[in-house]
Every structure is written in structure tokens, then in C-alpha cells.
Design a protein around this motif. Structure first.
Motif, PDB file in Angstrom:
ATOM      1  N   ARG A  73      40.875  46.232  34.119  1.00  8.95           N
ATOM      2  CA  ARG A  73      39.852  47.135  33.583  1.00  8.95           C
ATOM      3  C   ARG A  73      38.730  46.278  33.011  1.00  8.95           C
ATOM      4  N   PHE A  74      37.496  46.701  33.238  1.00  4.16           N
ATOM      5  CA  PHE A  74      36.333  45.950  32.784  1.00  4.16           C
ATOM      6  C   PHE A  74      35.394  46.904  32.052  1.00  4.16           C
ATOM      7  N   ASP A  75      35.122  46.618  30.771  1.00  3.64           N
ATOM      8  CA  ASP A  75      34.285  47.514  29.974  1.00  3.64           C
ATOM      9  C   ASP A  75      32.897  46.934  29.715  1.00  3.64           C
ATOM     10  N   ASP A  76      32.442  46.025  30.604  1.00  3.13           N
ATOM     11  CA  ASP A  76      31.124  45.377  30.521  1.00  3.13           C
ATOM     12  C   ASP A  76      31.048  44.296  29.447  1.00  3.13           C
ATOM     13  N   LEU A 132      45.652  50.953  45.374  1.00  8.79           N
ATOM     14  CA  LEU A 132      44.743  51.368  44.310  1.00  8.79           C
ATOM     15  C   LEU A 132      44.447  50.218  43.356  1.00  8.79           C
ATOM     16  N   ILE A 133      45.464  49.441  43.041  1.00  3.12           N
ATOM     17  CA  ILE A 133      45.283  48.320  42.119  1.00  3.12           C
ATOM     18  C   ILE A 133      44.317  47.295  42.706  1.00  3.12           C
ATOM     19  N   VAL A 134      44.503  46.947  43.986  1.00  8.16           N
ATOM     20  CA  VAL A 134      43.625  45.968  44.633  1.00  8.16           C
ATOM     21  C   VAL A 134      42.214  46.521  44.782  1.00  8.16           C
ATOM     22  N   ASP A 135      42.087  47.799  45.115  1.00  3.97           N
ATOM     23  CA  ASP A 135      40.758  48.412  45.216  1.00  3.97           C
ATOM     24  C   ASP A 135      40.022  48.359  43.881  1.00  3.97           C
ATOM     25  N   ASN A 136      40.769  48.516  42.802  1.00  3.66           N
ATOM     26  CA  ASN A 136      40.149  48.466  41.479  1.00  3.66           C
ATOM     27  C   ASN A 136      39.609  47.076  41.177  1.00  3.66           C
ATOM     28  N   TYR A 137      40.296  46.034  41.675  1.00  6.14           N
ATOM     29  CA  TYR A 137      39.777  44.677  41.532  1.00  6.14           C
ATOM     30  C   TYR A 137      38.438  44.546  42.264  1.00  6.14           C
ATOM     31  N   THR A 138      38.349  45.190  43.415  1.00  5.43           N
ATOM     32  CA  THR A 138      37.093  45.167  44.162  1.00  5.43           C
ATOM     33  C   THR A 138      35.973  45.838  43.377  1.00  5.43           C
ATOM     34  N   ASN A 139      36.284  46.982  42.769  1.00  8.03           N
ATOM     35  CA  ASN A 139      35.283  47.695  41.966  1.00  8.03           C
ATOM     36  C   ASN A 139      34.833  46.858  40.771  1.00  8.03           C
ATOM     37  N   VAL A 140      35.793  46.217  40.124  1.00  9.86           N
ATOM     38  CA  VAL A 140      35.451  45.358  38.977  1.00  9.86           C
ATOM     39  C   VAL A 140      34.603  44.182  39.452  1.00  9.86           C
ATOM     40  N   GLY A 141      34.943  43.636  40.628  1.00  4.53           N
ATOM     41  CA  GLY A 141      34.150  42.542  41.181  1.00  4.53           C
ATOM     42  C   GLY A 141      32.705  42.952  41.418  1.00  4.53           C
ATOM     43  N   ASP A 142      32.495  44.175  41.911  1.00  4.01           N
ATOM     44  CA  ASP A 142      31.133  44.668  42.135  1.00  4.01           C
ATOM     45  C   ASP A 142      30.368  44.778  40.816  1.00  4.01           C
ATOM     46  N   ARG A 143      31.062  45.223  39.765  1.00  2.00           N
ATOM     47  CA  ARG A 143      30.405  45.365  38.464  1.00  2.00           C
ATOM     48  C   ARG A 143      30.089  44.003  37.860  1.00  2.00           C
ATOM     49  N   ILE A 144      30.988  43.044  38.054  1.00  2.00           N
ATOM     50  CA  ILE A 144      30.726  41.694  37.549  1.00  2.00           C
ATOM     51  C   ILE A 144      29.536  41.085  38.281  1.00  2.00           C
TER      52      ILE A 144
END
Length: 311
Positions: A80-83, A136-148
């Protein structure tokens, strides 16, 4: 603790946990438990004591898979990434022939979002449940990567436009988060590789190629975070270069201002000498002419420096 009978993606709540010991005629049991519930679950399902010890004693666990005779013990990390900070939450999974047990210390978002996926895919086997959860867990890493990545781009833009001392703290903090996360990605990728390549009796053969797809995504994510690490190094160099350029700009302005005041200082120095006969000393308009001369010289030098882009 909640026990559910899953049949073709449809959930039926099971009130008596002892009913989950025997395999159902169709479907499987999903038990969503807290750490404290393992005292009840261990004797019921004969969960290995080493796996139980890991869950009870270690809050932050390294991703791994341990194979036992009747079940597998799998540890993966949800992200989880909260910015401001990256958080990892350990998800402990016990996979058996007719059941799957998920154990967490805190609520994990992937478990909540998993339910509609199971219903849509009409899941009826525990290894299918495991596949969709890992996906789902791996996809969430992808989403966090996009935000980073978006944060790195914004940080780079801010540094180039308006460099601040706080930017250095942001760079150091984000870089340490990325390096820390890299240490988790490698073992987690190996866990998925085991599910994909190794002969496992609790994972059906047709499902292995799907785990292979997750593995490819995990490899891409690891490579992405390698790129992020390099970008953070470039970002720090950009910060230092921006500070150096800013210091040069300030020094250039100060130098130009000093140069402008040099002739003015010369004029005031001449007329400040204690000689009796200084040209224009006793002239009625001498002071006005001296002041106007200083203004003309100062303004002329200022215009010249502006035209040459020195100011």
C-alpha cells in the motif's frame, strides 16, 4: 474468524468451524482468520508448528513457500502506498486439498476486492482462489509502481522549476523506500516461480501456466523498480546541479550589482576627498550634477547587464 463454503464463486457462511475438517461434496472452504485464531485452527487442520511459529512471532516476514505433506504454507506481502510511505502487510496462506486459510494481522485490501472476482470466475477449487489472490497482489504492485513513477516525475519537475531543501529529504526517503521494497520483490518473485515451475500436488497442472503469467508480471515489476532506483540517483544529481546553478545565478547577480556600484563609489570617493580645490566642489549645482551622473552611470550599466542577460 469467518469460515465460508465456496461453490462456483458463491459464498455460504459456515457457523461451526469443525464442519470444515471434512471435504465438502463440491467446492472448498475459505477461512479468513486472525493470528489469534491459529490456536483453534492448528489442531483441526494439523498445521505445521514451524509455520505457526513464524506467523505468531514475526510481524514482518520474508516472502516464502514451505511444502508440507498435507498443506503448503505461503507468505506474500501486500503493498500500500499513501504518497508518503510504502507499507507492506504480510499475508499468511495455508493451502490444503479442500481448504485455504488466510491469516493477517491487519486488514488487507486484496482480500476485500477478491470476493467479486471469485464470484465472476465461478471459482470452486482452493488453488484457483490462490491464483486470483496472487494476481491481485501483483497487480497492486503495478499500480503502486505507476504512482511512484508519477511522483518521481512531479518531483523532477518541482526540482527543475523551484528547488527547495525539502526536496532532498523527499529524494532520500523515496529512494530508501524503493531499495527496501526491492529486497521484498526478489523473494516474492521466487515464490511465484515455485508455484509456476515446481511439481506441486496441490496446484493443478492447467493452472500452472496462469501462475507463469503472474511470474512474468512480477519480473517486470522488479525491473521497473530497478529503473526507479536509477531515476532516484539521476534525481539527486539534478537536485545538486539545480542548487549549483541557483548559487551561480545569485553570485552573478551580486557580482553585477557590485560592478554597478564600483563607479558610483569612485565618484563619491573623489568628491569625498579633503582637498580644497576639487572640480565642481564650490559650484552651486555640483551636488545635483554628481547625483545625476551616478544615476546615469548606474542605470546605463543596469541596462547593459540586462541586455547581456547578466541580470
Amino acid at each position: 474468524m469467518k469460515a465460508r463454503l465456496v461453490q462456483d464463486g458463491i459464498f455460504t457462511l459456515v457457523e461451526d468451524i469443525t464442519l470444515t475438517i471434512e471435504p465438502p461434496q463440491h467446492g472448498f472452504y475459505w477461512i479468513d482468520a486472525d493470528v489469534e485464531d491459529l490456536e483453534i485452527l492448528q489442531p483441526l487442520f494439523h498445521l505445521h508448528e514451524l509455520a505457526i511459529e513464524d506467523v505468531l512471532t514475526e510481524e514482518e516476514q520474508r516472502p516464502k513457500i514451505e511444502l508440507y505433506d498435507t498443506h503448503y504454507f505461503i507468505v506474500v506481502n501486500s503493498i500500500r502506498f499513501d504518497d508518503e510511505e510504502i507499507f507492506l502487510r504480510a499475508l499468511n496462506i495455508f493451502l490444503g486439498k479442500h481448504y485455504i486459510i488466510t491469516v493477517t494481522r491487519t486488514k488487507i485490501n486484496e482480500i476485500r476486492t477478491l470476493k467479486p472476482v471469485l464470484w465472476e470466475e465461478e471459482v470452486t477449487m482452493p488453488d484457483q482462489f490462490l491464483y486470483h489472490l496472487m494476481d491481485l497482489i501483483v497487480d497492486n504492485y503495478t499500480n503502486v509502481g505507476d504512482r511512484i513513477e508519477a511522483k518521481i516525475e512531479k518531483l523532477e519537475e518541482d526540482i527543475l522549476m523551484h528547488t527547495k531543501k525539502s526536496h532532498l529529504n523527499e529524494i532520500i526517503s523515496l529512494r530508501s523506500e524503493i531499495l527496501w521494497l526491492k529486497k521484498v520483490l526478489v523473494p516474492q518473485r521466487e515464490v511465484i516461480a515455485t508455484l509456476n515451475k515446481k511439481e506441486l500436488k496441490l496446484i493443478s497442472e492447467p493452472l500452472k501456466k496462469y501462475f507463469g503469467d503472474i511470474y512474468e508480471n512480477a519480473v517486470k515489476i522488479a525491473e521497473t523498480f530497478d529503473t526507479f532506483r536509477d531515476l532516484m540517483g539521476n534525481l539527486r544529481e539534478a537536485y545538486q546541479s539545480s542548487l549549483a546553478n541557483r548559487a551561480n545565478e545569485i553570485m552573478r547577480v551580486f557580482t553585477a550589482l557590485t560592478t554597478i556600484f564600483m563607479p558610483l563609489t569612485f565618484i563619491t570617493g573623489v568628491y569625498g576627498m579633503n582637498f580644497e580645490y576639487v572640480p565642481g566642489m564650490h559650484w552651486h549645482y555640483g551636488g545635483v550634477v554628481a547625483l545625476l551622473s551616478m544615476v546615469v552611470v548606474g542605470v546605463s550599466m543596469f541596462i547593459l547587464f540586462r541586455k547581456k542577460d547578466w541580470l
